[in-house]
Structure formats: structure tokens, C-alpha cells
Design an enzyme around this catalytic site. Sequence first.
Site, PDB file in Angstrom:
ATOM      1  N   ARG A  65      24.022 -16.145  -2.086  1.00  0.00           N
ATOM      2  CA  ARG A  65      24.635 -17.264  -2.887  1.00  0.00           C
ATOM      3  C   ARG A  65      26.421 -17.168  -2.468  1.00  0.00           C
ATOM      4  O   ARG A  65      27.015 -17.951  -2.047  1.00  0.00           O
ATOM      5  CB  ARG A  65      24.381 -17.568  -4.264  1.00  0.00           C
ATOM      6  N   LYS A  90       7.513  -6.228  -3.334  1.00  0.00           N
ATOM      7  CA  LYS A  90       6.756  -6.271  -4.840  1.00  0.00           C
ATOM      8  C   LYS A  90       7.677  -6.367  -5.844  1.00  0.00           C
ATOM      9  O   LYS A  90       9.055  -6.446  -5.668  1.00  0.00           O
ATOM     10  CB  LYS A  90       6.040  -4.821  -4.951  1.00  0.00           C
ATOM     11  N   ASP A 125       4.073  -1.276 -12.424  1.00  0.00           N
ATOM     12  CA  ASP A 125       4.977  -0.583 -11.497  1.00  0.00           C
ATOM     13  C   ASP A 125       4.333   0.329 -10.598  1.00  0.00           C
ATOM     14  O   ASP A 125       5.096   0.380  -9.241  1.00  0.00           O
ATOM     15  CB  ASP A 125       6.083   0.227 -12.345  1.00  0.00           C
ATOM     16  N   HIS A 167       1.150   1.361  -5.677  1.00  0.00           N
ATOM     17  CA  HIS A 167       0.911   2.393  -5.144  1.00  0.00           C
ATOM     18  C   HIS A 167      -0.012   3.308  -5.080  1.00  0.00           C
ATOM     19  O   HIS A 167      -0.855   3.962  -4.309  1.00  0.00           O
ATOM     20  CB  HIS A 167       2.424   3.158  -5.191  1.00  0.00           C
ATOM     21  N   LYS A 190       7.411   8.591 -15.563  1.00  0.00           N
ATOM     22  CA  LYS A 190       8.794   8.979 -15.461  1.00  0.00           C
ATOM     23  C   LYS A 190       9.221  10.076 -16.216  1.00  0.00           C
ATOM     24  O   LYS A 190       8.438  10.316 -17.232  1.00  0.00           O
ATOM     25  CB  LYS A 190       9.576   7.473 -15.828  1.00  0.00           C
TER      26      LYS A 190
HETATM   27  C1  BG6 Z   1       8.860   1.536  -6.912  1.00  0.00           C
HETATM   28  C2  BG6 Z   1       8.823   1.558  -8.272  1.00  0.00           C
HETATM   29  O1  BG6 Z   1       8.052   0.829  -6.445  1.00  0.00           O
HETATM   30  O2  BG6 Z   1       8.508   2.893  -6.453  1.00  0.00           O
HETATM   31  C3  BG6 Z   1       9.731   2.420  -9.000  1.00  0.00           C
HETATM   32  O3  BG6 Z   1       9.345   0.176  -8.804  1.00  0.00           O
HETATM   33  C4  BG6 Z   1       9.653   4.078  -8.449  1.00  0.00           C
HETATM   34  O4  BG6 Z   1       9.863   2.510 -10.469  1.00  0.00           O
HETATM   35  C5  BG6 Z   1       9.548   3.791  -7.002  1.00  0.00           C
HETATM   36  O5  BG6 Z   1      10.518   4.746  -8.900  1.00  0.00           O
HETATM   37  C6  BG6 Z   1       9.004   5.288  -6.375  1.00  0.00           C
HETATM   38  O6  BG6 Z   1       8.971   5.151  -5.023  1.00  0.00           O
HETATM   39  P1  BG6 Z   1       9.358   6.433  -4.355  1.00  0.00           P
HETATM   40  O7  BG6 Z   1       9.001   6.352  -2.680  1.00  0.00           O
HETATM   41  O8  BG6 Z   1      10.576   7.060  -4.592  1.00  0.00           O
HETATM   42  O9  BG6 Z   1       8.255   7.501  -4.747  1.00  0.00           O
END
Ligand code: BG6
Length: 481
Positions: free
Chosen positions: A43, A144, A231, A236, A321
Amino acid sequence: MACTLIIFGASGDLTSRKLIPAMYQLFRKSRLPKGFRVVGVSRTPLTDEAWRARLRGTTETFTGKDFHAAIWEAFAPAIHYFAGDVTHPEMFGRLDAHLSALENGPADRVFYLSTSPVFYETIAEGLGPFVQNTDVARRVVVEKPFGTNLSTAQHLNDVLHRFFREEQIFRIDHYLGKETAQNVMVFRFANAIFEPLWNRNYIADVQITANEETLVGHRASYYNQAGVLRDMFQNHLMQLLCLVAMEPPVQFDADAIRDEKVKVLRAVRPMETEKDILSNTLRGRYDEDSLDPNVATYAAVRLHIDNWRWAGVPFYLRSGKAMSCRTTQIVLHFHCPPHRIFPTPDPFSPNRLLIQIQPAEGIQIHFQSKVPETDMRIYQKSLQYQFDVEGKRLPDAYQRLLLDALHGDASLFARSDEVEAAWKIIDPIQTAWDTMAEPPFPYLRGSWGPDVSDRWIQLLGGKWFNSCPVLCSQGDDTSAL
Ligand code: BG6
């Protein structure tokens, strides 16, 4: 064919941290198609020059010693900026005219949705009239999160399918762009020696871990809504599970691969009752003021894949985390030998295949060996392979994924049925957790999760392989020396 990458959400973090650095790296390696350009849409009014100047600094920061002023100067003229508000439908016509003027001839277009997901539907609708019946390719890359549960994901798929054919839609999961994740398929399907062992007859359990040291920090408002299941697990970890568990595809093409992945997800035993969920999942939370008291920042889940290959083999998935170290790894534990003829340490460490996705990317096989100069004492040693390109850093996942999207190869992107099948696994767990009266188990920052996680897996018959990634001799047991 000339190709334009249009980024919606140009002023966002992902653009400066990942997308532009990845495009710069691809340019540096001469991998971009001739006549490529990048157009950022956001924007705030900005000139091309002002946007390029901002991106120069961030790209330098995120590409480190790969940044060279002369290469940037050659790359920068291909970067453009278009000020527009996606909630104004007439903006899309102006954008189309602007792109046509820049392209000055036929060009493929890849629209990258990197805005807040609340705008995905609006953008798809706005693009609708401009992406059908063209002689040139029109694709959309969707960042995502893809929905927040099964029904929102289905809705988003329906909306996208109103304007795009499935082969035009590229749902990104950056884990699939990681070199080591792709190597799981090569390791399994380009070698003859591992695949015969890759089943219930030899494998006792599979553990997939994606631990991070980082805290939730400034992402708390997003994270309080998402939590670790949405998340990290729905996307993943499910993708890594598929790579480990899938049958060999008949050929390396997008649909053959995704067909096999979907079969795995559909074979995952659903957790139907609260009892299933209580015994097969564990949630934890570390202490941070901005976090909701009920949000899980750690989860461990046991899944079963009800098919011929995996019947009876538990798959333990976990992610957290604020953990002791950053490690994403896949561990396959093999059965113990059926009969022991040597004095063995107790507990006996089974053979283990460790696929280290990141960091210290590599593969190790842990096996028993004789302790030199003893009668017949044995200890565990390892064979290892370090995955690198002549000592250089592995490319960031976005390089591979952007290039594939520009070339129209969807092998490393999720298909609609795949995303929905993954949500079907996650939804019942998340729903049960949302209504549980007890809060998640607390755990200390810098730990391996809640203390109870060791007891939990023990009760299920397993034992976590907790090891921070140091490539050399990680699996070695030196206690016998
Ligand atoms: C993201 C998540 O998809 O992947 C994050 O939203 C996470 O919370 C991240 O930290 C991890 O990615 P990578 O490549 O650092 O393992």
C-alpha cells in the site's frame, strides 16, 4: 520465456528476509530465466528506486558474504514497485496494465501471496479475471498458514479453485525446499540397500523432531492463535512424516509424489476419542509473559500408520520453542538383534539411522563395534556423511522453491488434498486441547520439553533420542572405553 514474480505483501518481513535474498542468490548463480523481473505490491507509495534502496540493505544483511555490490547493481534494475491496495478491486486492472507495460511482450507471471492470510481470498478474486485463458502461464504461490483448520483450508481451496486450476496453485511449505528434506527421497529411492529394511520388519520406531532454541517473542499475537500444532505439525512435521513413510513413487513428478504422500496421510490412524488424545499426545508451554496460559509451545504426538509397511510401528513427532538446541532430525530405530551372543551394555542401544535435516546437515548410522583390546566388549559407533556443497553453506529453501514456481514444477509444493488430509489429523487433537481444563505441562527454557515427556514415551514403549547436533561421533558411546 520471460517471467514476472509479483509479490503481494512487498513491505513484509518475508519479502526482505527470504524472497528478495533468494532471488538475488539465484541471479548471482545465473539460474533465473531470461527476462525475469520482480514486482512488489504494497500500500505504501514508494518509487522503484526507494524500494531497491531498502532491499539493498536487507539483502546485504541476509546474504552475508555472498553479497557483492556489482552483482546487486546488475540485479536491481529488474526490481519494481507498485503501490496498490488489494482491497480495492480496480487495483488489479491497473496492476495488470502496469505489468504488461513492463513486460512489453509475452511473459509468465507468478503471483506470490505473502500478505496476511486474511487477504488471500480477496487477492484470488481480484486476480481471477487476469489469470484465465491466457497463452502464458499464470501461477499463484500461497504462503502458510493454509487455513487454521480443516474447514478454513477447504474454504480457501474452494476459493482458489474458482479462479485457478490446481496445477496453477503452489502451496508453499519451506521444509520441502530444504536440501536435506529432498535428500530423504534420494536416500530412500536412489539406493538399493536401505529400502529393504524400511518397514515394520526391521524398524521399531521412528522419531521426528523439530526443536528450536528461539522464543516466540514478538510473534506472540500470531502464536497465541496458532500454537505449535498449527505452526509446525500440520505442515512441516507432516511433510517430513510423508517423506519417511511414503511408498516409492513410480516416477519423480509432482502428482506421482503427491499421490504417495496423500496415501500416507490417509493411512494415519485418526484419534477419535478423548482417551486416544490423552494417551497419544502431550503438550507443554515454557514461561513467557506474552503467551496465552493455554497455548502449547511444545507438543509430542504418537501416530500410527495403518498400512502394510508400517503396521505396529509408532511414529513419534515432537517440536518445541525455547528448547536446548536447534535440531530437526529424523531417527529410525531398528529392532535389537534377536539373540545376543556378546556381553552387551544394558540398556542396549539399537541400530539407529539419524537423518539430520538441520543444522549440521548429514546422515549417521549408529552400530555396535568391538571395543579394541577387550575380550568381546561392544560399544556403539557411527558412520557418518556430511551433506554439504564443497564446504559452502546450503542454499536457503526459498531459492529452490521460487525457482520451481517460476518453472512450474509443483513437486515440492502441497496439493489441496494433501493439505486437507494433514488438517484431518491435526484438527481433532487441537479441538480436544482447546477444551481441556488442565493447562499444558510447564517446561524450562533450554530443556528438552516437559520432564514428563520422557515418562510419556517410556510408557508407550519408546525412548527419545535426545542429542544436539554435532556431526562427528554424535552417536558414539564411549562409556565402554
Ligand atoms: C515457520 C514457523 O513455518 O517455521 C516458525 O512459523 C518456525 O515458528 C519456522 O520458527 C522454522 O523454520 P526453520 O526453517 O527455521 O526450521
